[in-house]
Scaffold this active site. Structure first.
Site, PDB file in Angstrom:
ATOM      1  N   LYS A  89       0.868  -1.196   0.000  1.00  0.00           N
ATOM      2  CA  LYS A  89       0.000   0.000   0.000  1.00  0.00           C
ATOM      3  C   LYS A  89       0.891   1.228   0.000  1.00  0.00           C
ATOM      4  CE  LYS A  89      -2.515   2.158   3.832  1.00  0.00           C
ATOM      5  NZ  LYS A  89      -3.557   1.946   4.874  1.00  0.00           N
ATOM      6  N   LYS A 102       1.231   5.293   0.312  1.00  0.00           N
ATOM      7  CA  LYS A 102       0.610   6.546   0.723  1.00  0.00           C
ATOM      8  C   LYS A 102       0.781   7.540  -0.423  1.00  0.00           C
ATOM      9  CE  LYS A 102      -0.560   5.682   5.062  1.00  0.00           C
ATOM     10  NZ  LYS A 102      -1.963   5.795   5.524  1.00  0.00           N
ATOM     11  N   ASP A 160     -11.775   4.621   4.980  1.00  0.00           N
ATOM     12  CA  ASP A 160     -11.099   4.390   6.262  1.00  0.00           C
ATOM     13  C   ASP A 160     -11.661   5.430   7.251  1.00  0.00           C
ATOM     14  OD1 ASP A 160      -9.343   4.491   8.443  1.00  0.00           O
ATOM     15  OD2 ASP A 160      -7.513   4.583   7.275  1.00  0.00           O
ATOM     16  N   GLU A 167      -7.901   4.129  -1.127  1.00  0.00           N
ATOM     17  CA  GLU A 167      -8.377   4.311   0.248  1.00  0.00           C
ATOM     18  C   GLU A 167      -8.532   5.794   0.575  1.00  0.00           C
ATOM     19  OE1 GLU A 167      -5.798   2.239   2.954  1.00  0.00           O
ATOM     20  OE2 GLU A 167      -6.719   3.101   4.739  1.00  0.00           O
TER      21      GLU A 167
HETATM   22  O1  OSB Z   1      -4.608   5.572   7.091  1.00  0.00           O
HETATM   23  O2  OSB Z   1      -4.268   3.517   7.274  1.00  0.00           O
HETATM   24  C1  OSB Z   1      -4.019   4.655   7.618  1.00  0.00           C
HETATM   25  C2  OSB Z   1      -1.129   4.622  10.106  1.00  0.00           C
HETATM   26  C3  OSB Z   1      -1.511   5.631  10.970  1.00  0.00           C
HETATM   27  C4  OSB Z   1      -2.661   6.315  10.717  1.00  0.00           C
HETATM   28  C5  OSB Z   1      -3.444   6.010   9.602  1.00  0.00           C
HETATM   29  C6  OSB Z   1      -3.080   4.994   8.740  1.00  0.00           C
HETATM   30  C7  OSB Z   1      -1.891   4.322   8.977  1.00  0.00           C
HETATM   31  C8  OSB Z   1      -1.403   3.269   8.124  1.00  0.00           C
HETATM   32  C9  OSB Z   1      -0.894   2.184   8.921  1.00  0.00           C
HETATM   33  O3  OSB Z   1      -1.383   3.299   6.912  1.00  0.00           O
HETATM   34  C10 OSB Z   1      -0.310   1.065   8.616  1.00  0.00           C
HETATM   35  C11 OSB Z   1       0.077   0.076   9.665  1.00  0.00           C
HETATM   36  O4  OSB Z   1      -0.249   0.216  10.857  1.00  0.00           O
HETATM   37  O5  OSB Z   1       0.696  -0.875   9.246  1.00  0.00           O
HETATM   38 MG    MG Z   2      -5.968   4.698   5.754  1.00  0.00          MG
END
Ligand code: OSB
Ligand code: MG
Length: 370
Positions: free
Chosen positions: A162, A164, A240, A215
């Site tokens: 995934k 960001k 999310d 997402e």
């Molecule tokens: O948006 O999924 C998210 C971590 C902190 C806050 C929000 C998110 C995330 C991650 C986490 O993407 C991933 C993980 O914990 O492995």
């Molecule tokens: Mg997320």
């Protein structure tokens, strides 16, 4: 019938192996609130997933600690029969603060299951021994740094990647990663609300890369915007931040705003509400996966148990402990083997604490009586 004795609110500082940058900020070190509830049947631990700043959701760790100490714990202590299953109801009079509430439910669940010699997976009636593991990859200053990081995770065997994304860091890095990893490995993106409705045409260009899902591209309150994007984009939309309860999950599904659901227990007020959302989605034929909040071995153990339920058909953000931490606070940190993590089988949430290390990294601890 067990009775409450005390609660310990313990803050720890845990360095990340590498800074984790998202569209809402960058973090190098975590400031984590752990909760221990002492009952007449023994202790249980929970982890509050609120972050240091209110940038993912309105909650943040200092506020979580305060609301637990001054509003939630006193209410729980007044309950006739305090139990994990009744925490959400007892605390409903306090608006919001799902992560704080979830940590209390979690600690009681751990205590109850340990006292009964049962583990969370069996309590859920889940059957899987292992669940596929995905990894969440932050935003980098350069494509070279991103590609090197992703290659490392591919070598580790993760079942999906995934990325960001944010405006200015989307089509190019996604194209480069897809080109490097080939067409077979699952790839998805997470914008953490960084786009607006005016970006819908731009987001549809992600259709070229065979992504599993996009997402939370738009703000958390923009369900209709997500529904519009879902109609125009070939790539499934997955919410999310917007999914804060069973009710919002149902509404988002019925509005066509979410075609897949990311379930995070902290965001929805606990593992029991998370389970209800799973059941709803299974009933509706909506695939779900388990999100992550950069948890320690406490939260990751519970997440793995949740993800063993049958509706979790996509790999979750349940990466190895070593993805984020050099050393974890549990004895047997989660590892990735052949793209999967094992669901813990120990009693309670399934972890065993490394008390020496925990004491070493504790920055404050207070104990309040019942
Ligand atoms: O948006 O999924 C998210 C971590 C902190 C806050 C929000 C998110 C995330 C991650 C986490 O993407 C991933 C993980 O914990 O492995
Ligand atoms: Mg997320």
């Amino acid at each position: 019938m067990s009775t409450l004795r005390e609660i310990e609110l313990r803050r720890i500082a845990l360095d990340l192996v590498t800074p984790f940058r998202t569209s809402f900020g960058s973090e190098e070190r975590r400031d984590i609130l752990l909760v221990r509830i002492g009952t007449s049947d023994g202790d249980g631990w929970g982890e509050c997933v609120a972050m240091a700043e209110p940038s993912y959701s309105p909650e943040f760790v200092d506020a979580a600690q305060l609301v637990i100490a001054e509003h939630l714990w006193p209410r729980l202590c007044q309950a006739d029969h305090p139990a994990a299953a009744s925490v959400a109801g007892e605390l409903a009079a306090v608006k919001g603060h799902p992560m704080a509430k979830a940590s209390l439910e979690m600690a009681l669940l751990d205590a109850e299951l340990r006292a009964a010699g049962q583990n969370l997976r069996d309590h859920f009636g889940a059957r899987r021994d292992r669940v596929p593991s995905g990894v969440s990859v932050g935003i980098f200053g350069t494509l070279d740094e991103l590609l090197a990081q992703v290659q490392g995770y591919v070598d580790d065997g993760y079942a999906r990647i995934k990325l960001k994304i944010e405006p200015g860091w989307d089509l190019e890095p996604v194209a480069a990663v897809r080109d490097m990893i080939g067409d077979e490995l699952g790839l998805q993106v997470d914008a953490n609300t960084a786009y607006r409705r005016s970006d819908i045409a731009h987001l549809c260009r992600l259709d070229d890369f065979g992504l599993l899902l996009i997402e939370q591209p738009l703000p958390e309150d923009d369900l209709l915007g997500h529904a519009q994007l879902a109609r125009e984009s070939a790539t499934p939309i997955c919410l999310d931040e917007s999914i804060v309860s069973w009710q919002t999950a149902l509404d988002a599904i019925d509005l066509g705003a979410t075609e897949i659901v990311n379930i995070k227990p902290g965001r929805v007020g606990g593992y029991l509400e998370a389970r209800r959302i799973h059941d709803l989605c299974l009933d509706r034929g909506v695939p779900v996966w388990c999100g992550g909040m950069v948890e320690t071995g406490i939260g990751r153990a519970a997440n793995a148990a949740l993800a063993a339920l049958p509706g979790f058909t996509l790999p979750g953000d349940i990466s190895a402990s070593s993805r984020f931490y050099r050393r974890d606070i549990v004895i047997d940190p989660i590892t990735v083997d052949d793209g999967h993590v094992s669901v813990p089988t120990g009693p309670g949430l399934g972890f065993e604490l490394d008390h020496d290390f925990l004491d070493e990294i504790t920055t404050s601890a207070i104990t309040l009586p019942a």
